[in-house]
Design an enzyme around this catalytic site. Sequence first.
Site, PDB file in Angstrom:
ATOM      1  N   ASP A   4      20.733  17.925  59.574  1.00  0.00           N
ATOM      2  CA  ASP A   4      22.182  17.900  59.764  1.00  0.00           C
ATOM      3  C   ASP A   4      22.702  16.480  59.573  1.00  0.00           C
ATOM      4  O   ASP A   4      22.079  15.510  60.021  1.00  0.00           O
ATOM      5  CB  ASP A   4      22.544  18.427  61.154  1.00  0.00           C
ATOM      6  CG  ASP A   4      23.996  18.852  61.240  1.00  0.00           C
ATOM      7  OD1 ASP A   4      24.269  20.065  61.312  1.00  0.00           O
ATOM      8  OD2 ASP A   4      24.877  17.950  61.248  1.00  0.00           O
ATOM      9  N   ASN A  60      26.392  29.663  65.049  1.00  0.00           N
ATOM     10  CA  ASN A  60      27.820  29.682  65.343  1.00  0.00           C
ATOM     11  C   ASN A  60      28.505  30.664  64.392  1.00  0.00           C
ATOM     12  O   ASN A  60      28.254  30.627  63.181  1.00  0.00           O
ATOM     13  CB  ASN A  60      28.408  28.282  65.160  1.00  0.00           C
ATOM     14  CG  ASN A  60      27.817  27.271  66.138  1.00  0.00           C
ATOM     15  OD1 ASN A  60      27.479  27.612  67.266  1.00  0.00           O
ATOM     16  ND2 ASN A  60      27.683  26.032  65.702  1.00  0.00           N
ATOM     17  N   HIS A  98      24.065  29.973  58.620  1.00  0.00           N
ATOM     18  CA  HIS A  98      23.025  28.986  58.905  1.00  0.00           C
ATOM     19  C   HIS A  98      22.602  29.066  60.350  1.00  0.00           C
ATOM     20  O   HIS A  98      23.383  29.424  61.228  1.00  0.00           O
ATOM     21  CB  HIS A  98      23.506  27.564  58.583  1.00  0.00           C
ATOM     22  CG  HIS A  98      24.817  27.202  59.197  1.00  0.00           C
ATOM     23  ND1 HIS A  98      26.019  27.639  58.692  1.00  0.00           N
ATOM     24  CD2 HIS A  98      25.120  26.442  60.282  1.00  0.00           C
ATOM     25  CE1 HIS A  98      27.012  27.153  59.436  1.00  0.00           C
ATOM     26  NE2 HIS A  98      26.490  26.441  60.415  1.00  0.00           N
ATOM     27  N   GLY A 154      32.597  28.339  66.829  1.00  0.00           N
ATOM     28  CA  GLY A 154      32.431  26.956  66.377  1.00  0.00           C
ATOM     29  C   GLY A 154      31.930  26.814  64.960  1.00  0.00           C
ATOM     30  O   GLY A 154      31.506  25.731  64.555  1.00  0.00           O
TER      31      GLY A 154
HETATM   32  P1  5GP Z   1      28.731  24.892  61.962  1.00  0.00           P
HETATM   33  O1  5GP Z   1      29.759  24.036  62.649  1.00  0.00           O
HETATM   34  O2  5GP Z   1      29.363  25.656  60.829  1.00  0.00           O
HETATM   35  O3  5GP Z   1      27.918  25.761  62.876  1.00  0.00           O
HETATM   36  O4  5GP Z   1      27.666  23.899  61.358  1.00  0.00           O
HETATM   37  C1  5GP Z   1      27.878  23.170  60.190  1.00  0.00           C
HETATM   38  C2  5GP Z   1      26.981  21.963  60.263  1.00  0.00           C
HETATM   39  O5  5GP Z   1      26.897  21.394  58.978  1.00  0.00           O
HETATM   40  C3  5GP Z   1      27.471  20.875  61.201  1.00  0.00           C
HETATM   41  O6  5GP Z   1      26.504  20.630  62.218  1.00  0.00           O
HETATM   42  C4  5GP Z   1      27.684  19.678  60.305  1.00  0.00           C
HETATM   43  O7  5GP Z   1      27.338  18.447  60.905  1.00  0.00           O
HETATM   44  C5  5GP Z   1      26.799  19.998  59.111  1.00  0.00           C
HETATM   45  N1  5GP Z   1      27.257  19.407  57.877  1.00  0.00           N
HETATM   46  C6  5GP Z   1      28.533  19.357  57.410  1.00  0.00           C
HETATM   47  N2  5GP Z   1      28.583  18.739  56.221  1.00  0.00           N
HETATM   48  C7  5GP Z   1      27.292  18.412  55.912  1.00  0.00           C
HETATM   49  C8  5GP Z   1      26.705  17.745  54.792  1.00  0.00           C
HETATM   50  O8  5GP Z   1      27.351  17.361  53.817  1.00  0.00           O
HETATM   51  N3  5GP Z   1      25.358  17.571  54.830  1.00  0.00           N
HETATM   52  C9  5GP Z   1      24.593  17.998  55.883  1.00  0.00           C
HETATM   53  N4  5GP Z   1      23.288  17.752  55.822  1.00  0.00           N
HETATM   54  N5  5GP Z   1      25.128  18.625  56.956  1.00  0.00           N
HETATM   55  C10 5GP Z   1      26.447  18.828  56.966  1.00  0.00           C
END
Ligand code: 5GP
Length: 113
Positions: free
Chosen positions: A31, A86, A99, A92
């Site tokens: 992440d 999430n 994922h 969230g």
């Molecule tokens: P969500 O909030 O949808 O459950 O999780 C999305 C995750 O993707 C977040 O923890 C965020 O930090 C991560 N994320 C967002 N943009 C990027 C990126 O460009 N690269 C990586 N490796 N992680 C990302």
Amino acid sequence: MPDDCLFCRIIRGEIPATFVAQTPECVAFRDIDPQTPTHIVIVPREHIPTLADVKDPLIVGQLSRLATDLAESEGIGQSGYRVVVNTNADGGQTVYHLHMHLLGGRRMTWPPG
Ligand code: 5GP
Ligand code: ZN
């Protein structure tokens, strides 16, 4: 594979990421904004927006198996970890490509915020 999906773009190699595992069905990478010492995102290669959009539940098992395998290889299998999906706004979710988060390396609290 939508052109504008962030995780599809990472899978295609258009956006750099630190990959930690790749299987025929799934990809795992660190992440960009880790919330715990180990914070890995595990995604299906197929573009599925949310957990509610899963048609074949096998993919959830494959993501889950990769999460537990990575927990072992990251050295947090015994100390413990959390696997989170999430889903939609109140859950969230910010990236609409299914994922699992693998979180570990420190003690976490419950309930989540
Ligand atoms: P969500 O909030 O949808 O459950 O999780 C999305 C995750 O993707 C977040 O923890 C965020 O930090 C991560 N994320 C967002 N943009 C990027 C990126 O460009 N690269 C990586 N490796 N992680 C990302
Ligand atoms: Zn996608």
